[in-house]
Design a protein around this motif. Structure first.
Motif, PDB file in Angstrom:
ATOM      1  N   ARG A  60       0.831  -1.205   0.000  1.00 19.79           N
ATOM      2  CA  ARG A  60       0.000   0.000   0.000  1.00 19.79           C
ATOM      3  C   ARG A  60       0.872   1.264   0.000  1.00 19.79           C
ATOM      4  NH1 ARG A  60      -3.955  -2.458   4.750  1.00 19.79           N
ATOM      5  NH2 ARG A  60      -5.230  -3.774   3.371  1.00 19.79           N
ATOM      6  N   ILE A  61       1.910   1.243   0.811  1.00 17.94           N
ATOM      7  CA  ILE A  61       2.810   2.401   0.862  1.00 17.94           C
ATOM      8  C   ILE A  61       3.496   2.596  -0.479  1.00 17.94           C
ATOM      9  CG2 ILE A  61       4.922   3.313   1.911  1.00 17.94           C
ATOM     10  CD1 ILE A  61       4.074   1.889   4.513  1.00 17.94           C
ATOM     11  N   GLU A  62       3.943   1.507  -1.081  1.00 23.34           N
ATOM     12  CA  GLU A  62       4.655   1.602  -2.360  1.00 23.34           C
ATOM     13  C   GLU A  62       3.772   2.221  -3.438  1.00 23.34           C
ATOM     14  OE1 GLU A  62       7.263  -1.236  -5.397  1.00 23.34           O
ATOM     15  OE2 GLU A  62       6.365  -2.072  -3.584  1.00 23.34           O
ATOM     16  N   LEU A  63       2.473   1.879  -3.435  1.00 25.82           N
ATOM     17  CA  LEU A  63       1.554   2.457  -4.414  1.00 25.82           C
ATOM     18  C   LEU A  63       1.197   3.906  -4.060  1.00 25.82           C
ATOM     19  CD1 LEU A  63      -0.863  -0.571  -4.899  1.00 25.82           C
ATOM     20  CD2 LEU A  63       0.752   0.319  -6.582  1.00 25.82           C
ATOM     21  N   LEU A  64       1.262   4.235  -2.782  1.00 26.26           N
ATOM     22  CA  LEU A  64       0.868   5.569  -2.337  1.00 26.26           C
ATOM     23  C   LEU A  64       1.911   6.627  -2.666  1.00 26.26           C
ATOM     24  CD1 LEU A  64      -1.214   7.272  -0.629  1.00 26.26           C
ATOM     25  CD2 LEU A  64       0.224   6.716   1.357  1.00 26.26           C
ATOM     26  N   VAL A  65       3.182   6.325  -2.421  1.00 28.27           N
ATOM     27  CA  VAL A  65       4.224   7.333  -2.608  1.00 28.27           C
ATOM     28  C   VAL A  65       4.563   7.458  -4.089  1.00 28.27           C
ATOM     29  CG1 VAL A  65       5.169   6.947  -0.304  1.00 28.27           C
ATOM     30  CG2 VAL A  65       6.123   5.705  -2.249  1.00 28.27           C
ATOM     31  N   ASP A  66       5.137   8.600  -4.442  1.00 26.28           N
ATOM     32  CA  ASP A  66       5.485   8.859  -5.842  1.00 26.28           C
ATOM     33  C   ASP A  66       6.475   7.818  -6.353  1.00 26.28           C
ATOM     34  OD1 ASP A  66       3.880  11.040  -5.545  1.00 26.28           O
ATOM     35  OD2 ASP A  66       5.479  12.532  -5.681  1.00 26.28           O
ATOM     36  N   PHE A  71      11.541   6.416   0.582  1.00 25.16           N
ATOM     37  CA  PHE A  71      10.691   6.345   1.772  1.00 25.16           C
ATOM     38  C   PHE A  71      11.601   6.138   2.965  1.00 25.16           C
ATOM     39  CE2 PHE A  71       8.094   3.911   4.860  1.00 25.16           C
ATOM     40  CZ  PHE A  71       7.074   4.834   5.065  1.00 25.16           C
ATOM     41  N   LEU A  72      11.602   7.082   3.896  1.00 22.42           N
ATOM     42  CA  LEU A  72      12.458   7.006   5.076  1.00 22.42           C
ATOM     43  C   LEU A  72      11.664   6.349   6.205  1.00 22.42           C
ATOM     44  CD1 LEU A  72      15.076   7.639   6.582  1.00 22.42           C
ATOM     45  CD2 LEU A  72      14.128   9.899   7.127  1.00 22.42           C
ATOM     46  N   VAL A  96       7.098  10.923  -0.184  1.00 25.97           N
ATOM     47  CA  VAL A  96       6.581  11.998  -1.032  1.00 25.97           C
ATOM     48  C   VAL A  96       5.336  11.485  -1.751  1.00 25.97           C
ATOM     49  CG1 VAL A  96       7.080  13.568  -2.936  1.00 25.97           C
ATOM     50  CG2 VAL A  96       8.891  12.950  -1.313  1.00 25.97           C
ATOM     51  N   ILE A  97       4.214  12.164  -1.549  1.00 30.23           N
ATOM     52  CA  ILE A  97       2.934  11.788  -2.147  1.00 30.23           C
ATOM     53  C   ILE A  97       2.446  12.969  -2.980  1.00 30.23           C
ATOM     54  CG2 ILE A  97       0.558  11.061  -1.705  1.00 30.23           C
ATOM     55  CD1 ILE A  97       1.540  10.043   1.049  1.00 30.23           C
ATOM     56  N   SER A  98       2.296  12.762  -4.254  1.00 25.78           N
ATOM     57  CA  SER A  98       1.869  13.836  -5.163  1.00 25.78           C
ATOM     58  C   SER A  98       2.719  15.087  -4.970  1.00 25.78           C
ATOM     59  CB  SER A  98       0.381  14.160  -4.941  1.00 25.78           C
ATOM     60  OG  SER A  98      -0.428  13.042  -5.232  1.00 25.78           O
ATOM     61  N   GLY A  99       4.017  14.861  -4.782  1.00 26.06           N
ATOM     62  CA  GLY A  99       4.958  15.966  -4.638  1.00 26.06           C
ATOM     63  C   GLY A  99       5.040  16.569  -3.261  1.00 26.06           C
ATOM     64  N   VAL A 100       4.306  16.026  -2.296  1.00 22.57           N
ATOM     65  CA  VAL A 100       4.261  16.585  -0.945  1.00 22.57           C
ATOM     66  C   VAL A 100       4.885  15.592   0.038  1.00 22.57           C
ATOM     67  CG1 VAL A 100       2.779  17.430   0.913  1.00 22.57           C
ATOM     68  CG2 VAL A 100       2.169  17.877  -1.471  1.00 22.57           C
ATOM     69  N   GLU A 101       5.836  16.055   0.841  1.00 26.18           N
ATOM     70  CA  GLU A 101       6.403  15.202   1.879  1.00 26.18           C
ATOM     71  C   GLU A 101       5.359  14.990   2.973  1.00 26.18           C
ATOM     72  OE1 GLU A 101      11.115  16.235   2.118  1.00 26.18           O
ATOM     73  OE2 GLU A 101       9.680  17.879   2.188  1.00 26.18           O
ATOM     74  N   CYS A 102       5.078  13.731   3.273  1.00 29.31           N
ATOM     75  CA  CYS A 102       4.042  13.386   4.238  1.00 29.31           C
ATOM     76  C   CYS A 102       4.566  12.365   5.244  1.00 29.31           C
ATOM     77  CB  CYS A 102       2.821  12.786   3.536  1.00 29.31           C
ATOM     78  SG  CYS A 102       1.959  13.885   2.396  1.00 29.31           S
ATOM     79  N   ALA A 245     -14.487   4.303  -1.886  1.00 27.10           N
ATOM     80  CA  ALA A 245     -13.553   3.645  -2.806  1.00 27.10           C
ATOM     81  C   ALA A 245     -14.051   2.249  -3.133  1.00 27.10           C
ATOM     82  CB  ALA A 245     -12.162   3.568  -2.187  1.00 27.10           C
ATOM     83  N   VAL A 246     -13.982   1.878  -4.396  1.00 26.74           N
ATOM     84  CA  VAL A 246     -14.489   0.569  -4.798  1.00 26.74           C
ATOM     85  C   VAL A 246     -13.531  -0.557  -4.424  1.00 26.74           C
ATOM     86  CG1 VAL A 246     -15.890   1.540  -6.661  1.00 26.74           C
ATOM     87  CG2 VAL A 246     -13.531   0.799  -7.137  1.00 26.74           C
ATOM     88  N   ASP A 247     -12.245  -0.236  -4.306  1.00 32.95           N
ATOM     89  CA  ASP A 247     -11.268  -1.242  -3.878  1.00 32.95           C
ATOM     90  C   ASP A 247     -10.042  -0.511  -3.333  1.00 32.95           C
ATOM     91  OD1 ASP A 247      -9.811  -0.339  -6.127  1.00 32.95           O
ATOM     92  OD2 ASP A 247     -10.416  -2.035  -7.370  1.00 32.95           O
ATOM     93  N   GLU A 248      -9.018  -1.269  -2.948  1.00 37.53           N
ATOM     94  CA  GLU A 248      -7.841  -0.666  -2.317  1.00 37.53           C
ATOM     95  C   GLU A 248      -7.081   0.242  -3.274  1.00 37.53           C
ATOM     96  OE1 GLU A 248      -5.291  -3.018   0.044  1.00 37.53           O
ATOM     97  OE2 GLU A 248      -6.910  -4.046   1.098  1.00 37.53           O
ATOM     98  N   HIS A 249      -6.937  -0.178  -4.512  1.00 36.92           N
ATOM     99  CA  HIS A 249      -6.237   0.667  -5.478  1.00 36.92           C
ATOM    100  C   HIS A 249      -6.979   1.991  -5.674  1.00 36.92           C
ATOM    101  CE1 HIS A 249      -4.310  -3.193  -6.410  1.00 36.92           C
ATOM    102  NE2 HIS A 249      -3.328  -2.492  -6.933  1.00 36.92           N
ATOM    103  N   ASP A 250      -8.287   1.937  -5.684  1.00 34.19           N
ATOM    104  CA  ASP A 250      -9.086   3.153  -5.830  1.00 34.19           C
ATOM    105  C   ASP A 250      -8.893   4.064  -4.623  1.00 34.19           C
ATOM    106  OD1 ASP A 250     -10.944   4.808  -7.214  1.00 34.19           O
ATOM    107  OD2 ASP A 250     -12.565   4.077  -5.923  1.00 34.19           O
ATOM    108  N   ALA A 251      -8.812   3.483  -3.426  1.00 33.09           N
ATOM    109  CA  ALA A 251      -8.600   4.277  -2.211  1.00 33.09           C
ATOM    110  C   ALA A 251      -7.253   4.987  -2.261  1.00 33.09           C
ATOM    111  CB  ALA A 251      -8.671   3.382  -0.980  1.00 33.09           C
ATOM    112  N   ILE A 252      -6.239   4.292  -2.726  1.00 36.31           N
ATOM    113  CA  ILE A 252      -4.911   4.902  -2.819  1.00 36.31           C
ATOM    114  C   ILE A 252      -4.910   6.012  -3.873  1.00 36.31           C
ATOM    115  CG2 ILE A 252      -2.519   4.444  -3.478  1.00 36.31           C
ATOM    116  CD1 ILE A 252      -2.953   1.606  -2.213  1.00 36.31           C
ATOM    117  N   ARG A 253      -5.601   5.779  -4.989  1.00 28.96           N
ATOM    118  CA  ARG A 253      -5.715   6.827  -6.017  1.00 28.96           C
ATOM    119  C   ARG A 253      -6.402   8.060  -5.445  1.00 28.96           C
ATOM    120  NH1 ARG A 253      -9.584   8.971  -8.659  1.00 28.96           N
ATOM    121  NH2 ARG A 253     -11.119   7.456  -7.888  1.00 28.96           N
TER     122      ARG A 253
END
Length: 533
Positions: A60-66, A71-72, A96-102, A245-253
């Motif tokens: 999930r993290i790998e799909l979430l970050v740019d 990832f630290l 970094v998610i969508s260019g933002v450090e989170c 969200a219809v599924d996990e990938h959709d939630a991450i999107r």
């Protein structure tokens, strides 16, 4: 241009080769533990989780970050050596998610259903603290069975701090996003409830204060899980879900899209200088750092492998030589560096460090503390010379400094030297340990020896015979205890630092943390408290 450090390391020397062998063995032990952390609850539970159509926490993290961004991970060894799974059933770190450090906080449901034990709580709270202090948006990846009930006595009171931190973040204008992939029950239901944005996955998210069994016991109602806390109910009826969200990938999107529209801006300055790779190979740090923490080494050799262009403008190089202070840049960010050279802090070193910290605050320059310190010097001459007053000056400056501090324990951090060099009690923004580093009130042999001397003096004062054999057994036991408790894994397991790192990764870790601290304003203090002159 700043002066360039000239390395004097002989990579063919016996000292270098012995250090390299010792440090390599320590890194291998670290890698073994990190592999256990990454495995979560193990292959059996991972497969069971996947069989339910779910992604693992790290997937999930790998799909979430740019894509291709670092990832630290923080506090990876939490709970090491305890009855709980190393890693503490939760993954935290900066990405970094969508260019933002989170700040990313992800429950690992393969470890006892993602339930929270006392170490999970400590790790969660530290991640939220880092987010608040450094002004980092928070993204929660939620799937947890709630509290580990057998340890509720160690959880219940302090667990409320999670809610406090989340609501404080919102009050400070620091956004939080909850992506709910599974259970978020009882107190866990307040995570999506208190985050600024909540995304729930259809037929998977279950968010309720009391599940069907508890509802049955409390009210006699036969409740359906979906009607009680499903994603569709919360999207259509309760209004808790902001996004369905219809599924996990959709939630991450959806989560990435939310972060992309936060209109987020850093309040600190960006890199002020060109990024320049060090002139010397960071891999050589394995041979530079002493395998024996009692043996000092020149920290300038470390600086030459972490600073841009190996440039270092040293401050007062001929005075107070047991500490090196000076200016550099790391990944383009200007920094001041304080690094122990011979372990002991004398009066001159204390005053030199104090002046340097004041100067850094005058120019809003973050400080890097490279610890390898045995403490402040003791003895009649030094006490009469005012070591307490001078040490207090340094501790005063560290305490009241408001520029970001980042601390690395390179070899040893003992006694009040840990305090003077911005140890955990002095709230550095981040603190990491090299894998072979030690942390304790004093070295194992010294501590055991002190207790032996005290025991002998007590026997003499009481007029009884001193039991030499019993003292030898007790001394050996104490040495073993302190050796174990000062080990970097033991220290990190208890969240006394933010992670154990391979020395070769130091520059990368400092670059990522320096970028993170500049999400908040970087301002030095212009007035300090009373200095004991």
């Amino acid at each position: 241009m700043m002066p360039v450090l000239e390395s004097r390391v002989d990579t063919s020397s016996t000292t270098y080769l012995d250090n390299h062998q010792g440090q390599s063995a320590a890194v291998a032990a670290l890698d073994e533990q990190l592999a256990l952390v990454a495995a979560g609850g193990g292959a059996r539970y991972a497969e069971r989780h996947r069989a339910r159509g779910k992604l693992l926490a790290r997937e999930r993290i790998e799909l979430l970050v740019d894509r291709d961004s670092p990832f630290l991970e923080l506090s990876a060894l939490a709970a090491w050596g305890t009855e709980f799974q190393v890693g503490a059933a939760i993954v935290t770190g900066i990405g970094v998610i969508s260019g933002v450090e989170c700040m990313v906080i992800a429950h690992d449901p393969t470890v006892r259903g993602g339930t929270m034990n006392p170490y999970t709580l400590r790790k969660n709270l530290r991640a939220l603290e880092i987010a608040r202090i450094n002004r980092l948006p928070v993204v929660y990846l939620v799937e947890s069975g709630g509290a580990d009930l057998p340890t509720q006595a160690d959880l219940f009171v302090n667990a409320g701090r999670i809610f406090h931190e989340l609501t404080e973040l919102s009050g400070l204008g620091i956004p939080s996003v909850a992506l709910v992939f599974g259970n978020a029950t009882a107190g866990g239901a307040y995570v999506p409830g208190m985050c600024d944005h909540a995304v729930l996955v259809d037929k998977a998210a279950k968010v309720f204060l009391g599940g069907p069994p508890l509802v049955k016991m409390a009210t006699g109602e036969d409740a359906d899980g979906e009607a009680l806390g499903g994603a569709e109910m919360h999207a259509r009826v309760s209004g808790l879900a902001d996004h369905f969200a219809v599924d996990e990938h959709d939630a991450i999107r959806i989560g990435r899209d939310i972060v992309a529209h936060l209109n987020w801006r850093k309040h600190g300055p960006g890199p002020a200088r060109d990024v320049e790779e060090p002139r010397y190979d960071p891999a050589e740090l394995l041979g530079i750092a002493s395998a024996d923490s009692r043996v000092p080494f020149d920290p300038r050799e470390v600086i030459a492998r972490i600073a841009d262009g190996s440039r270092f403008s040293e401050y007062k190089p001929l005075w107070g030589t047991s500490i090196a202070t000076g200016w550099a840049s790391i990944h383009g960010f200007p920094v001041g560096i304080l690094a122990n050279t011979r372990g002991v802090l004398f009066s001159e070193e204390s005053k030199k460090a104090t002046e340097f910290i004041l100067l850094a605050n005058q120019t809003d320059t973050p400080l890097i503390f490279l610890q390898n310190v045995t403490g402040f010097m003791v003895g009649t001459d030094y006490e009469q010379g005012g070591i307490i007053k001078d040490g207090a000056k340094m501790i005063n400056a560290v305490t009241n400094s408001t520029v970001p501090h980042i601390t690395i324990n390179m070899g040893g951090s003992f006694g009040a030297g840990n305090y003077g060099m911005s140890g955990r009690a002095f709230d550095p923004r981040f603190m990491f340990s090299w894998v072979n580093a030690k942390l304790a009130v004093m070295g194992a042999q010294q501590l055991a020896g002190v207790l032996s001397i005290v025991g002998r003096a007590a026997a003499d004062a009481a007029g009884r015979e001193f039991d030499t054999e019993a003292d030898a057994r007790r001394t050996a036991e104490i040495e073993r205890q302190i050796t174990d408790e000062s080990h970097s894994f033991y220290v990190s397991a208890r969240l006394y630092d933010d992670g154990v790192i391979d020395p070769r990764d130091t520059r990368a870790v400092l670059g990522m943390t320096l970028s993170a601290v500049h999400s908040a304003p970087v301002n030095g203090r212009r007035g300090f408290g009373v200095f004991r002159m």
